[in-house]
Every structure is written in C-alpha cells, then in structure tokens.
Scaffold this motif. Structure first.
Motif, PDB file in Angstrom:
ATOM      1  N   THR A  92       0.874  -1.190   0.000  1.00 44.21           N
ATOM      2  CA  THR A  92       0.000   0.000   0.000  1.00 44.21           C
ATOM      3  C   THR A  92       0.903   1.228   0.000  1.00 44.21           C
ATOM      4  O   THR A  92       1.270   1.742  -1.040  1.00 44.21           O
ATOM      5  CB  THR A  92      -0.945  -0.011   1.212  1.00 44.21           C
ATOM      6  N   ASP A  93       1.305   1.691   1.205  1.00 47.36           N
ATOM      7  CA  ASP A  93       2.169   2.875   1.294  1.00 47.36           C
ATOM      8  C   ASP A  93       3.647   2.518   1.363  1.00 47.36           C
ATOM      9  O   ASP A  93       4.500   3.346   1.025  1.00 47.36           O
ATOM     10  CB  ASP A  93       1.814   3.697   2.542  1.00 47.36           C
ATOM     11  N   TYR A  94       3.957   1.303   1.814  1.00 44.40           N
ATOM     12  CA  TYR A  94       5.347   0.968   2.094  1.00 44.40           C
ATOM     13  C   TYR A  94       5.820  -0.212   1.247  1.00 44.40           C
ATOM     14  O   TYR A  94       5.239  -1.308   1.295  1.00 44.40           O
ATOM     15  CB  TYR A  94       5.524   0.639   3.577  1.00 44.40           C
ATOM     16  N   LEU A  95       6.869   0.052   0.487  1.00 44.17           N
ATOM     17  CA  LEU A  95       7.544  -0.998  -0.265  1.00 44.17           C
ATOM     18  C   LEU A  95       8.766  -1.416   0.552  1.00 44.17           C
ATOM     19  O   LEU A  95       9.607  -0.580   0.907  1.00 44.17           O
ATOM     20  CB  LEU A  95       7.976  -0.472  -1.641  1.00 44.17           C
ATOM     21  N   ILE A  96       8.873  -2.716   0.862  1.00 36.89           N
ATOM     22  CA  ILE A  96       9.923  -3.185   1.777  1.00 36.89           C
ATOM     23  C   ILE A  96      10.925  -4.047   1.015  1.00 36.89           C
ATOM     24  O   ILE A  96      10.558  -4.937   0.250  1.00 36.89           O
ATOM     25  CB  ILE A  96       9.315  -3.969   2.957  1.00 36.89           C
ATOM     26  N   VAL A  97      12.200  -3.753   1.262  1.00 39.46           N
ATOM     27  CA  VAL A  97      13.309  -4.448   0.606  1.00 39.46           C
ATOM     28  C   VAL A  97      14.194  -5.071   1.683  1.00 39.46           C
ATOM     29  O   VAL A  97      14.400  -4.477   2.746  1.00 39.46           O
ATOM     30  CB  VAL A  97      14.142  -3.450  -0.239  1.00 39.46           C
ATOM     31  N   SER A 111       5.702   9.398  -0.141  1.00 37.81           N
ATOM     32  CA  SER A 111       6.506  10.574   0.189  1.00 37.81           C
ATOM     33  C   SER A 111       7.903  10.371  -0.387  1.00 37.81           C
ATOM     34  O   SER A 111       8.069   9.728  -1.411  1.00 37.81           O
ATOM     35  CB  SER A 111       6.557  10.777   1.709  1.00 37.81           C
ATOM     36  N   THR A 112       8.891  10.915   0.268  1.00 31.61           N
ATOM     37  CA  THR A 112      10.253  10.838  -0.276  1.00 31.61           C
ATOM     38  C   THR A 112      11.233  10.390   0.805  1.00 31.61           C
ATOM     39  O   THR A 112      12.298  10.961   0.969  1.00 31.61           O
ATOM     40  CB  THR A 112      10.690  12.215  -0.811  1.00 31.61           C
ATOM     41  N   TYR A 113      10.866   9.326   1.520  1.00 31.06           N
ATOM     42  CA  TYR A 113      11.722   8.901   2.617  1.00 31.06           C
ATOM     43  C   TYR A 113      11.932   7.393   2.588  1.00 31.06           C
ATOM     44  O   TYR A 113      11.017   6.626   2.265  1.00 31.06           O
ATOM     45  CB  TYR A 113      11.120   9.308   3.966  1.00 31.06           C
ATOM     46  N   VAL A 114      13.160   6.985   2.926  1.00 32.60           N
ATOM     47  CA  VAL A 114      13.504   5.565   3.025  1.00 32.60           C
ATOM     48  C   VAL A 114      14.125   5.338   4.400  1.00 32.60           C
ATOM     49  O   VAL A 114      15.081   6.015   4.773  1.00 32.60           O
ATOM     50  CB  VAL A 114      14.494   5.139   1.924  1.00 32.60           C
ATOM     51  N   GLU A 115      13.585   4.406   5.141  1.00 33.86           N
ATOM     52  CA  GLU A 115      14.117   4.074   6.467  1.00 33.86           C
ATOM     53  C   GLU A 115      14.835   2.729   6.400  1.00 33.86           C
ATOM     54  O   GLU A 115      14.407   1.816   5.668  1.00 33.86           O
ATOM     55  CB  GLU A 115      12.976   3.991   7.487  1.00 33.86           C
ATOM     56  N   SER A 116      15.918   2.594   7.142  1.00 36.59           N
ATOM     57  CA  SER A 116      16.646   1.326   7.195  1.00 36.59           C
ATOM     58  C   SER A 116      16.584   0.758   8.606  1.00 36.59           C
ATOM     59  O   SER A 116      16.715   1.488   9.586  1.00 36.59           O
ATOM     60  CB  SER A 116      18.101   1.523   6.767  1.00 36.59           C
ATOM     61  N   ILE A 117      16.372  -0.556   8.697  1.00 32.29           N
ATOM     62  CA  ILE A 117      16.280  -1.234   9.987  1.00 32.29           C
ATOM     63  C   ILE A 117      17.122  -2.498   9.948  1.00 32.29           C
ATOM     64  O   ILE A 117      16.811  -3.433   9.206  1.00 32.29           O
ATOM     65  CB  ILE A 117      14.824  -1.606  10.333  1.00 32.29           C
ATOM     66  N   PRO A 118      18.201  -2.566  10.719  1.00 34.36           N
ATOM     67  CA  PRO A 118      19.005  -3.797  10.773  1.00 34.36           C
ATOM     68  C   PRO A 118      18.208  -4.942  11.391  1.00 34.36           C
ATOM     69  O   PRO A 118      17.393  -4.727  12.301  1.00 34.36           O
ATOM     70  CB  PRO A 118      20.188  -3.408  11.666  1.00 34.36           C
ATOM     71  N   GLU A 178      23.248  -8.220   3.237  1.00 34.63           N
ATOM     72  CA  GLU A 178      24.515  -7.573   3.558  1.00 34.63           C
ATOM     73  C   GLU A 178      24.453  -6.934   4.942  1.00 34.63           C
ATOM     74  O   GLU A 178      23.382  -6.609   5.456  1.00 34.63           O
ATOM     75  CB  GLU A 178      24.862  -6.515   2.500  1.00 34.63           C
ATOM     76  N   ASN A 179      25.616  -6.746   5.549  1.00 41.11           N
ATOM     77  CA  ASN A 179      25.706  -6.137   6.889  1.00 41.11           C
ATOM     78  C   ASN A 179      24.862  -6.892   7.918  1.00 41.11           C
ATOM     79  O   ASN A 179      24.166  -6.289   8.741  1.00 41.11           O
ATOM     80  CB  ASN A 179      25.280  -4.663   6.852  1.00 41.11           C
ATOM     81  N   ASN A 180      24.888  -8.241   7.841  1.00 40.06           N
ATOM     82  CA  ASN A 180      24.150  -9.104   8.774  1.00 40.06           C
ATOM     83  C   ASN A 180      22.643  -8.962   8.638  1.00 40.06           C
ATOM     84  O   ASN A 180      21.910  -9.295   9.570  1.00 40.06           O
ATOM     85  CB  ASN A 180      24.568  -8.808  10.219  1.00 40.06           C
ATOM     86  N   GLY A 181      22.190  -8.485   7.498  1.00 37.51           N
ATOM     87  CA  GLY A 181      20.764  -8.384   7.231  1.00 37.51           C
ATOM     88  C   GLY A 181      20.205  -7.018   7.573  1.00 37.51           C
ATOM     89  O   GLY A 181      20.393  -6.518   8.676  1.00 37.51           O
ATOM     90  N   ILE A 182      19.521  -6.406   6.598  1.00 40.98           N
ATOM     91  CA  ILE A 182      18.964  -5.077   6.837  1.00 40.98           C
ATOM     92  C   ILE A 182      17.733  -4.884   5.950  1.00 40.98           C
ATOM     93  O   ILE A 182      17.690  -5.350   4.806  1.00 40.98           O
ATOM     94  CB  ILE A 182      20.016  -3.981   6.567  1.00 40.98           C
ATOM     95  N   TYR A 183      16.701  -4.246   6.511  1.00 44.28           N
ATOM     96  CA  TYR A 183      15.483  -3.929   5.767  1.00 44.28           C
ATOM     97  C   TYR A 183      15.478  -2.450   5.400  1.00 44.28           C
ATOM     98  O   TYR A 183      15.937  -1.599   6.163  1.00 44.28           O
ATOM     99  CB  TYR A 183      14.244  -4.231   6.623  1.00 44.28           C
ATOM    100  N   PHE A 184      14.960  -2.156   4.210  1.00 42.25           N
ATOM    101  CA  PHE A 184      14.763  -0.772   3.767  1.00 42.25           C
ATOM    102  C   PHE A 184      13.276  -0.587   3.471  1.00 42.25           C
ATOM    103  O   PHE A 184      12.684  -1.367   2.717  1.00 42.25           O
ATOM    104  CB  PHE A 184      15.587  -0.481   2.504  1.00 42.25           C
ATOM    105  N   ILE A 185      12.672   0.412   4.086  1.00 46.34           N
ATOM    106  CA  ILE A 185      11.247   0.680   3.920  1.00 46.34           C
ATOM    107  C   ILE A 185      11.094   1.976   3.144  1.00 46.34           C
ATOM    108  O   ILE A 185      11.463   3.056   3.629  1.00 46.34           O
ATOM    109  CB  ILE A 185      10.519   0.777   5.282  1.00 46.34           C
ATOM    110  N   TRP A 186      10.566   1.885   1.940  1.00 46.88           N
ATOM    111  CA  TRP A 186      10.366   3.050   1.076  1.00 46.88           C
ATOM    112  C   TRP A 186       8.904   3.473   1.179  1.00 46.88           C
ATOM    113  O   TRP A 186       8.010   2.724   0.783  1.00 46.88           O
ATOM    114  CB  TRP A 186      10.736   2.703  -0.361  1.00 46.88           C
ATOM    115  N   ASP A 187       8.670   4.649   1.712  1.00 49.69           N
ATOM    116  CA  ASP A 187       7.331   5.218   1.761  1.00 49.69           C
ATOM    117  C   ASP A 187       7.041   5.812   0.381  1.00 49.69           C
ATOM    118  O   ASP A 187       7.499   6.915   0.053  1.00 49.69           O
ATOM    119  CB  ASP A 187       7.252   6.294   2.845  1.00 49.69           C
ATOM    120  N   VAL A 188       6.294   5.094  -0.438  1.00 58.59           N
ATOM    121  CA  VAL A 188       6.078   5.509  -1.831  1.00 58.59           C
ATOM    122  C   VAL A 188       5.091   6.667  -1.936  1.00 58.59           C
ATOM    123  O   VAL A 188       4.830   7.155  -3.043  1.00 58.59           O
ATOM    124  CB  VAL A 188       5.594   4.319  -2.692  1.00 58.59           C
TER     125      VAL A 188
END
Length: 598
Positions: free
Chosen positions: A51-56, A72-79, A60-70
């Motif tokens: 819906t609003d969030y595309l998750i990748v 708006s213009t922000y990407v958050e990263s969560i190890p 690498e780096n022991n595993g990390i998620y990137f959440i793209w708020d489609v």
C-alpha cells in the motif's frame, strides 16, 4: 574475503573559476560508474501487495530492511539485529508489514514473511516495483502500471544511504547521498554540489510519485565551473615518534603540514613535496620556528623547537606526499581488500581522505567499520561518534543504532584491555617457577616496563629460574642472554600481538656459536578469554666463540625484519663423522598453544 568497505565520493578540493554559459542543453543527472560500485550487491523485495510501504531486504551487513514510503520521499533502514533487541522497532516494522500477503515461510526473527526478486504490485494495481540492472548492480524502478511509465528509481548504497531519482533529474536523498550524483551538460560533467539548489526537490519527487504532471526543468542564467586539471599536492604525517620536537609542539598523526617558518607547503605543484620539505628542514639552524598544521579542517599554529642539524630525525615524523584529491583515496581504498594488511592500508587511505575533507560524514562511518574489523575498538567508537554528530535527527533509528554500536565497541575495548591486564597477572613475573606453572605456561612471562607498556621477560631468565628452583643448577648461557636483554617489547595490533626476540647459544655440533631468532604470534579470543600463541625459531650457525659481541650485534640487526613466519618449514640432515645424521630445520614451528586467562 573481507567485505569491501563503504565510501562516499564527494567534492574535489580544487580551484574553480567561472565563465558564463550562453546556451544550456538539457542536463543529465546520473550516478557515475565509480560511485555505482558502492550500491548494494544483493537485495530482494519482501513479497506482498504493498500500500504505502515498499519493503526491501538485503543480506549484507548481517541483514537489513529498507522501507520506502512511496507516498513521500523517505527511506528508512532497519538492521535485522535491531528487530531482535528493540520491541519498539519491531512494533514499527510490523506496522510497515501490515497489508502484505504473508506466507508461512519462516524467514527472519520468527516473522512469517517471504522474499522475491519478482515485480511487486500495489494493492490498488496502479504501481509496479521492479528490480532492474544498473551498471553491473541492481536498483528499483517504480512504474505506473497503466502505461509502464517510470516515476522514479531508488538507489540503495552499502552504507545505507539512498537516492530517489526522477526521470527529469529531480531527486530526494538521505543526508549525504547527494554527493554520489553527477550532472552532465554537453560534454562536461560536474559535481551535484554546483546544482543542488536546482535538482534537490523532494516536493517535485513526491508529486512524481503521486503521478502528477511535472513541467520540464527550466534553467536560470547560472555560471558553471570549469575545472582546472592541475594536480595539487600536500604533505601528511603518517607516524609520530614520542618525545621528539613535532610531538612536543602538539603535532599529531594525520596532521597536514601547511607551513613552516613562513614557507607554505600546502597545495603545492611539486609532486616531490616531501623531499622538498626534508631538504628545507636540513637548511634551518637550531631554534624556534612557527609551524601551521591543518587538523580536522582547521588551521593550528604552534611553535616547534628544532635541535642541531646533527640530530636525526630532527622532527621525529614520517611524512607522505599526497594528492589534494579525496576521491582518489576513496577509490584506492575500495580495491583488493582481502587481508588484514589490506584493511590497514584502507584505514590509512581513509585517514588521508578525512584529513583532506573532514566535513564528509561518511568518512567517519567508513573508518569506524574498518577499525571495528581490525579490532581497534577505541578508534571505531571514536569515528562512529563523529559520524553521529552529522546525523540531523538524533532520534532516528539510524542514530539509535549507531549509538548502540558505539557502546558495543567501547565495551569491547574495555574487555580487551582487561584481558591484556590479566595476561600480565596470570602469565607474569610474579608467578612461581615450579613445575606446575612452568608446564602450564612454558617460558612465556609478561610484565609492565617503566613506561607502563607490556613487555615479555626474556625466556632465558625464565628457564634459568626454573633450573634453579627445581634442579638446583644453572646454565651460564641463560645468564649471558637474560642479563644483556632482560625483556623484549610486545607489539599489540588490536586483538593480535607479536614478540620478536633472539638469543646467542653454543652450537652443540661445532665449537662455534649460533644465533636463534624467535617470533611469537598471539591472538586474543575475547569470547573465551584465551590467548592462542604460535612460536617460530630460526637458527643461524657459524659465529666464533671469540666474538660474542658480534653475534649479539648481528642478531639485533636481523630480528626486526626477518620473515620467520613466511619461510617454508624445510629440513635437512647434518652428517657428523660416523654418528647418526642430525636433523635440522630452517624454521622450527612449535605446536599452537592456547592459554586460558582465568
């Protein structure tokens, strides 16, 4: 293979001059090939109609998620590690996952999610996200499903920086990622810094993601830089000796020498600048001189007292001529990282780049990663702390994760120092030399010298004390060696250390003396509080008993550079009359020993 470490390519420190441009072509905003090497090597989508969030997810780096708020213009990263340690972060992540079609496949942190490289579609069917190739890497393309028109590309870098770029060249980015971008106008390429006010438009990117029409870019009458190709050189200090004039004047390693006695050496065109500086030093008589250094981008002026010309070295430093080009050292740092020595070279290159451009936040992040891998935990914490200073939102997940990492490195440093202290206590000179202790720790003993540095007691002394206590006898050659050289320095390198020492002894096969060169290589295991030690010995024969001094002198000259751990363990036989052949080795290797530091 050690992971390639992250680096940002930034502004050249160069001279610019400006000239008006009469006709401006439509520019191309792009990531050059050298910067695209810093993109993630591997990632996948978290499956499900978004819906609003595309998750990748990237391993690498022991595993990390990137959440793209489609929206708006922000990407958050969560190890991945943060999901296991912080319930609040896990709660936020579950909110992002809301609406995705979960599978029953257990993937990470007991979450029933799946990953895929197939295109993902929004729940309303209007958007499609695809993983596409880009200069040998991969990026994400977000397109409008109805006409397959691309709305934006998402670039994710190894250091968790990101860029959202529209086809028209407008972009939104994390704090420092804009420096990855270049602008091509005609046949000239420029850094994004000259165009940031034009192209950094999160508002336009957001409009593009919403599918709104965007008018074509119209250029104002701006002046573009024309870059000179003349190379400039500086001098950087790579080693500082204790109690010499440079240190006494407040100089530090990685300082850039700006001037001395009114003569400027900064941004010189002389590629042999270090040689020029050395000759200039020789020409100055003893006395006090004003010296200006550059440290962390700021000039520091001090007074240095030069001794007589006969004093060597006069300053007590090692200097290196470097190009005034941080990008060069970034790129060099990315090459052929496959060993511990390579990592040390990477650290030196990044330190040079930091000295040239201390305002680049990512340099501190990169150095923290390298020093962490080298187990220089104090330096890792110091550079990560500097990086956090650049993060705008101190309450962000990134800032909190980095703060956690800083504390972890500080704890590791404290534990490493504690184990070193215990080495001296458990394997120290105060230990009794009875048979139980001797057979538990052999002839290895440590102590603190007068400057509070850890040294190893000459094993000849340990052997002599053992003989005295348990067999009531001595050997004159143990005394000769231990009295001449009572201890040897221990060279620590993070969790690793080595001791080089030597002895002069009679050769039982002849009437001569032999030199024995020794190398001890140690590794501290912080999880088990143990020390693993490997020993190497090389014997050199044929020294006259009439010249003991010469044998000691030769041994002292050879020990610091002799490659004991690089010679193959080959052996040969000596025939002595009719006796049974005696076996000798070029290099004697003792079995690896592990000592518990209880």
């Amino acid at each position: 293979m050690v992971k390639v470490y992250k680096a940002l390519i930034g502004i050249f420190l160069i001279f610019l001059y400006f000239s008006p441009v009469k006709a401006l072509e439509k520019p191309e905003v792009f990531i050059p090939e050298e910067n695209s090497k810093l993109l993630l090597d591997e990632f996948s989508f978290v499956s499900g109609k978004f819906t609003d969030y595309l998750i990748v997810y990237s391993p690498e780096n022991n595993g990390i998620y990137f959440i793209w708020d489609v929206t708006s213009t922000y990407v958050e990263s969560i190890p991945s590690e943060a999901l296991k340690k912080d319930n609040k972060i896990l709660e936020n992540f579950l909110f992002y996952l809301k609406g995705l079609n979960y599978t029953k496949k257990k993937f990470d942190n007991n979450l029933n999610i799946d990953i895929s490289n197939e295109p993902q579609h929004s729940k309303d069917g209007k958007l499609t996200a695809k993983i596409i190739p880009y200069q040998g890497k991969q990026i994400i393309s977000l397109v409008r499903t109805s006409d397959n028109k691309e709305l934006a590309k998402l670039f994710i870098f190894k250091n968790r920086e990101w860029i959202i770029l529209t086809p028209s060249g407008y972009y939104s980015a994390s704090d420092f990622a804009g420096k990855y971008l270049n602008v091509k106008l005609g046949d000239k390429v420029y850094k994004m810094d000259d165009f940031e006010k034009v192209f950094y438009r999160p508002d336009i990117v957001e409009a593009a993601l919403e599918g709104k029409s965007i008018s074509e870019l119209k250029f104002p009458n701006i002046k573009l830089p024309d870059i000179k190709n003349e190379t400039k050189y500086n001098m950087i200090v790579t080693e500082v000796l204790s109690n010499f004039p440079f240190e006494k004047a407040g100089g530090k390693i990685w300082d850039i020498i700006y001037s001395l006695n009114g003569k400027t050496f900064y941004e010189s065109t002389n590629k042999d600048l270090a040689k020029e500086f050395s000759e200039y030093i020789k020409s100055l008589p003893a006395g006090s001189y004003e010296m200006t250094l550059i440290r962390e981008g700021r000039k520091i002026t001090t007074t240095i007292n030069l001794p007589n010309i006969s004093s060597t070295p006069r300053l007590g430093i090692t200097i290196l001529t470097i190009e005034n080009n941080p990008q060069f050292y970034f790129l060099e740092a990315l090459k052929n990282v496959s060993s511990r020595e390579d990592l040390k070279n990477v650290a030196q290159l990044l330190e040079i780049a930091k000295a040239l451009s201390p305002e680049w936040a990512d340099i501190y992040y990169n150095l923290g990663l390298v020093y962490e891998e080298l187990s220089y935990y104090d330096k890792a914490a110091e550079n990560f702390s500097k990086y956090v200073d650049f993060v705008k939102d101190k309450n962000s997940v990134e800032a909190k994760n980095m703060t956690f990492r800083i504390e972890e490195n500080r704890k590791k440093y404290e534990k490493l120092e504690y184990i070193k202290k215990r080495m001296v206590e458990v394997m120290g000179e105060k230990q009794d030399y009875d048979e139980v202790i001797y057979y538990k720790y052999g002839n290895i003993r440590f102590k603190y010298d007068k400057s509070n540095q850890i040294v190893m007691i000459n094993p000849a002394f340990t052997e002599q004390e053992f003989l005295k206590k348990n067999f009531e006898r001595t050997w004159v050659w143990w005394d000769i060696n231990s009295k001449r050289l009572p201890f040897f320095p221990v060279k620590f390198d993070g969790r690793y250390f080595e001791v080089r020492y030597f002895g002069v002894f009679p050769d039982i096969m002849s009437n001569n003396l032999k030199i024995s060169l020794f190398l001890i290589k140690g590794e501290i295991n912080m999880d088990t509080s143990t020390v693993k030690i490997s020993k190497f010995r090389h014997d050199i024969y044929g020294y006259s008993r009439d010249n003991v001094e010469e044998a000691f002198r030769q041994a002292n000259n050879m020990i610091s550079t002799f490659k004991l751990d690089e010679i193959e363990d080959s052996k040969y036989e000596l025939l002595i009359g009719t006796e049974k052949p005696i076996e000798r080795h070029l290099i004697w290797r003792n079995p690896i020993e592990v000592y518990k530091i209880e």
